[in-house]
Write a protein that holds these residues in place. Structure first.
Motif, PDB file in Angstrom:
ATOM      1  N   THR A   1       0.836  -1.206   0.000  1.00  0.00           N
ATOM      2  CA  THR A   1       0.000   0.000   0.000  1.00  0.00           C
ATOM      3  C   THR A   1       0.869   1.254   0.000  1.00  0.00           C
ATOM      4  N   ILE A   2       1.877   1.297   0.882  1.00  0.00           N
ATOM      5  CA  ILE A   2       2.768   2.459   0.963  1.00  0.00           C
ATOM      6  C   ILE A   2       3.547   2.628  -0.333  1.00  0.00           C
ATOM      7  N   GLY A   3       4.038   1.525  -0.876  1.00  0.00           N
ATOM      8  CA  GLY A   3       4.876   1.603  -2.067  1.00  0.00           C
ATOM      9  C   GLY A   3       4.132   1.868  -3.357  1.00  0.00           C
ATOM     10  N   GLY A   4       2.820   1.572  -3.397  1.00  0.00           N
ATOM     11  CA  GLY A   4       2.119   1.676  -4.662  1.00  0.00           C
ATOM     12  C   GLY A   4       0.882   2.539  -4.698  1.00  0.00           C
TER      13      GLY A   4
ATOM     14  N   LEU B   1       6.723   9.493   7.543  1.00  0.00           N
ATOM     15  CA  LEU B   1       7.114   8.834   6.301  1.00  0.00           C
ATOM     16  C   LEU B   1       6.094   9.077   5.193  1.00  0.00           C
ATOM     17  N   ILE B   2       4.812   8.977   5.528  1.00  0.00           N
ATOM     18  CA  ILE B   2       3.764   9.195   4.527  1.00  0.00           C
ATOM     19  C   ILE B   2       3.759  10.647   4.068  1.00  0.00           C
ATOM     20  N   GLY B   3       3.885  11.578   5.020  1.00  0.00           N
ATOM     21  CA  GLY B   3       3.977  12.987   4.651  1.00  0.00           C
ATOM     22  C   GLY B   3       5.199  13.277   3.805  1.00  0.00           C
ATOM     23  N   GLY B   4       6.334  12.683   4.178  1.00  0.00           N
ATOM     24  CA  GLY B   4       7.559  12.894   3.407  1.00  0.00           C
ATOM     25  C   GLY B   4       7.463  12.363   1.991  1.00  0.00           C
ATOM     26  N   LEU B   5       6.924  11.154   1.838  1.00  0.00           N
ATOM     27  CA  LEU B   5       6.814  10.568   0.495  1.00  0.00           C
ATOM     28  C   LEU B   5       5.836  11.360  -0.363  1.00  0.00           C
ATOM     29  N   SER B   6       4.710  11.765   0.211  1.00  0.00           N
ATOM     30  CA  SER B   6       3.723  12.542  -0.543  1.00  0.00           C
ATOM     31  C   SER B   6       4.289  13.889  -0.966  1.00  0.00           C
ATOM     32  N   GLY B   7       4.952  14.571  -0.028  1.00  0.00           N
ATOM     33  CA  GLY B   7       5.540  15.868  -0.346  1.00  0.00           C
ATOM     34  C   GLY B   7       6.631  15.770  -1.385  1.00  0.00           C
ATOM     35  N   ALA B   8       7.437  14.724  -1.305  1.00  0.00           N
ATOM     36  CA  ALA B   8       8.524  14.546  -2.275  1.00  0.00           C
ATOM     37  C   ALA B   8       7.963  14.291  -3.678  1.00  0.00           C
TER      38      ALA B   8
ATOM     39  N   PHE C   1       1.141  18.060  -7.946  1.00  0.00           N
ATOM     40  CA  PHE C   1       0.037  17.422  -7.238  1.00  0.00           C
ATOM     41  C   PHE C   1      -0.673  16.372  -8.090  1.00  0.00           C
ATOM     42  N   GLY C   2      -0.597  16.500  -9.407  1.00  0.00           N
ATOM     43  CA  GLY C   2      -1.256  15.537 -10.276  1.00  0.00           C
ATOM     44  C   GLY C   2      -0.657  14.149 -10.202  1.00  0.00           C
ATOM     45  N   ALA C   3       0.559  14.021  -9.656  1.00  0.00           N
ATOM     46  CA  ALA C   3       1.202  12.711  -9.567  1.00  0.00           C
ATOM     47  C   ALA C   3       0.703  11.890  -8.389  1.00  0.00           C
ATOM     48  N   ILE C   4      -0.004  12.542  -7.452  1.00  0.00           N
ATOM     49  CA  ILE C   4      -0.523  11.822  -6.291  1.00  0.00           C
ATOM     50  C   ILE C   4      -1.747  11.009  -6.685  1.00  0.00           C
ATOM     51  N   ASN C   5      -1.790   9.766  -6.249  1.00  0.00           N
ATOM     52  CA  ASN C   5      -2.963   8.912  -6.434  1.00  0.00           C
ATOM     53  C   ASN C   5      -3.933   9.226  -5.291  1.00  0.00           C
ATOM     54  N   TYR C   6      -4.890  10.113  -5.549  1.00  0.00           N
ATOM     55  CA  TYR C   6      -5.706  10.643  -4.463  1.00  0.00           C
ATOM     56  C   TYR C   6      -6.633   9.596  -3.847  1.00  0.00           C
ATOM     57  N   GLY C   7      -7.035   8.613  -4.636  1.00  0.00           N
ATOM     58  CA  GLY C   7      -7.861   7.550  -4.066  1.00  0.00           C
ATOM     59  C   GLY C   7      -7.103   6.761  -3.021  1.00  0.00           C
ATOM     60  N   GLY C   8      -5.887   6.334  -3.368  1.00  0.00           N
ATOM     61  CA  GLY C   8      -5.062   5.591  -2.420  1.00  0.00           C
ATOM     62  C   GLY C   8      -4.615   6.445  -1.257  1.00  0.00           C
ATOM     63  N   PHE C   9      -4.250   7.704  -1.539  1.00  0.00           N
ATOM     64  CA  PHE C   9      -3.803   8.610  -0.489  1.00  0.00           C
ATOM     65  C   PHE C   9      -4.939   8.873   0.505  1.00  0.00           C
ATOM     66  N   ARG C  10      -6.153   9.043  -0.005  1.00  0.00           N
ATOM     67  CA  ARG C  10      -7.303   9.299   0.874  1.00  0.00           C
ATOM     68  C   ARG C  10      -7.566   8.110   1.792  1.00  0.00           C
TER      69      ARG C  10
END
Length: 327
Positions: A63-66, A108-115, A122-131
């Motif tokens: 989940t974290i990796g993908g 870690l989640i904040g760091g990976l998302s921000g990076a 912002f378009g690179a974030i998978n918002y369904g998985g992130f939510r």
């Protein structure tokens, strides 16, 4: 690229080491505080059970990796992971120094998302998985507080008429098992997060094409977290074990049982949770069921504040580092 991957693995292990300061220490805080286990025995049990738990499940790692972002679609994905780890490690050390049980998971989640945002927008974030990840992080402490309250209320109803000395002796014995169970459940969830980040880097670097977690990654992450617990976890143990409520064996057992159930439930759902906040909330719930005025709500407030600011701070720092790495 190979140099960057090796650096990422080393930093990931450093993160797991600092994670041991925070999160694994929480798993044994109540049993140490009530003297159900000696610090040495608690550390040995936590390390062994974390290792077993980390080798048992991989759903959270995937989940974290993908689910936050697709590593195959992120340019300079290895630098993204590098920035995320540096930001998370910094925050872990900063909060450890002040004895604040903040969440390594949030860091870690904040760091990976921000990076990811810093590298690809912002378009690179998978918002369904992130939510789904954010929802798990928000709801799990709430469930832990409620369940902790209910379990403690039931225990008081059943054992309230017995001799306090006899009750304490019995639950101090049971804590030996509940602490081991909690450490195992912690390993099934927390140890996997760094595994997922390393696998993200391996895929981004072209060394792997699936989210299957390599066995050597599991072993290294589990060992690094156990060593971190043995080395520097006592600041957090002091905060969780004494500054939220005055823990007695029955409270300790109730909170251990609660947090084990909550963490394992979310592990089965393949969702990450903050063991720090689950355990702290379970302790608050069990304390409120026995004596609401006995809960140090000021310390609870500090934990909530740390919960709120960790993801934004580590996300901003990781985004900034990513931009600097790409110059």
């Amino acid at each position: 690229m190979l140099f960057v991957i090796v650096l990422i693995v080393l930093l990931a292990l450093c993160f797991d080491f600092t994670n041991g300061f925070h999160d694994t220490a929480n798993a044994i805080a109540t049993s140490v505080s009530t003297r159900a286990l000696s610090p040495r025995a608690a550390v040995l049990i936590a390390g062994a059970m974390n290792l077993i738990g980390a080798l048992t499940f991989t759903g959270v790692a995937k989940t974290i990796g993908g689910k936050i972002a697709d590593p195959l679609k992120i340019q300079h994905g290895t630098l993204v992971v590098l920035a995320a780890l540096v930001a998370a490690i910094f925050w872990n050390l900063f909060t450890w120094y002040f004895g604040i049980p903040s969440s390594s998971s949030h860091a870690l989640i904040g760091g990976l998302s921000g990076a990811v945002v810093g590298a690809a927008g912002f378009g690179a974030i998978n918002y369904g998985g992130f939510r789904s990840i954010i929802e798990a992080l928000i709801t799990s402490p709430i469930f832990a507080f409620i369940l902790g309250y209910i379990i403690m209320w039931i225990l008081r109803l059943v054992f309230g008429g017995m001799s306090p000395h006899r009750v304490n002796r019995g639950f101090r014995f049971l804590q030996c098992f509940s602490a081991a169970a909690q450490a195992f459940m912690h390993g099934t969830n927390d140890s996997q997060k760094t595994m997922g980040v390393i696998t993200f880097a391996l895929i981004a670097g072209g060394y792997q094409h699936t989210m299957n977690i390599p066995f050597w990654v599991k072993i290294l992450c589990a060992v690094a977290m156990g060593v971190g617990t043995a080395t520097g976890g006592w600041r957090i143990i002091k905060t969780v074990g004494s500054k939220i409520i005055k823990i007695e064996p029955i409270n300790g057992f109730a909170s251990d049982l609660t947090s084990s159930a909550i963490i394992f439930g979310f592990t089965l759902l393949k969702l990450p949770v903050s063991s720090t906040h689950v355990i702290s909330s379970a302790i608050m719930g069990s304390g409120a069921a026995k004596r609401p005025k006995g809960v140090h709500w000021g310390m609870a407030g500090r934990i909530v504040v740390a919960w709120l600011i960790t993801i934004p701070i580590t996300g901003f720092l990781a985004a900034l580092l990513t931009r600097l790495f790409l110059i």
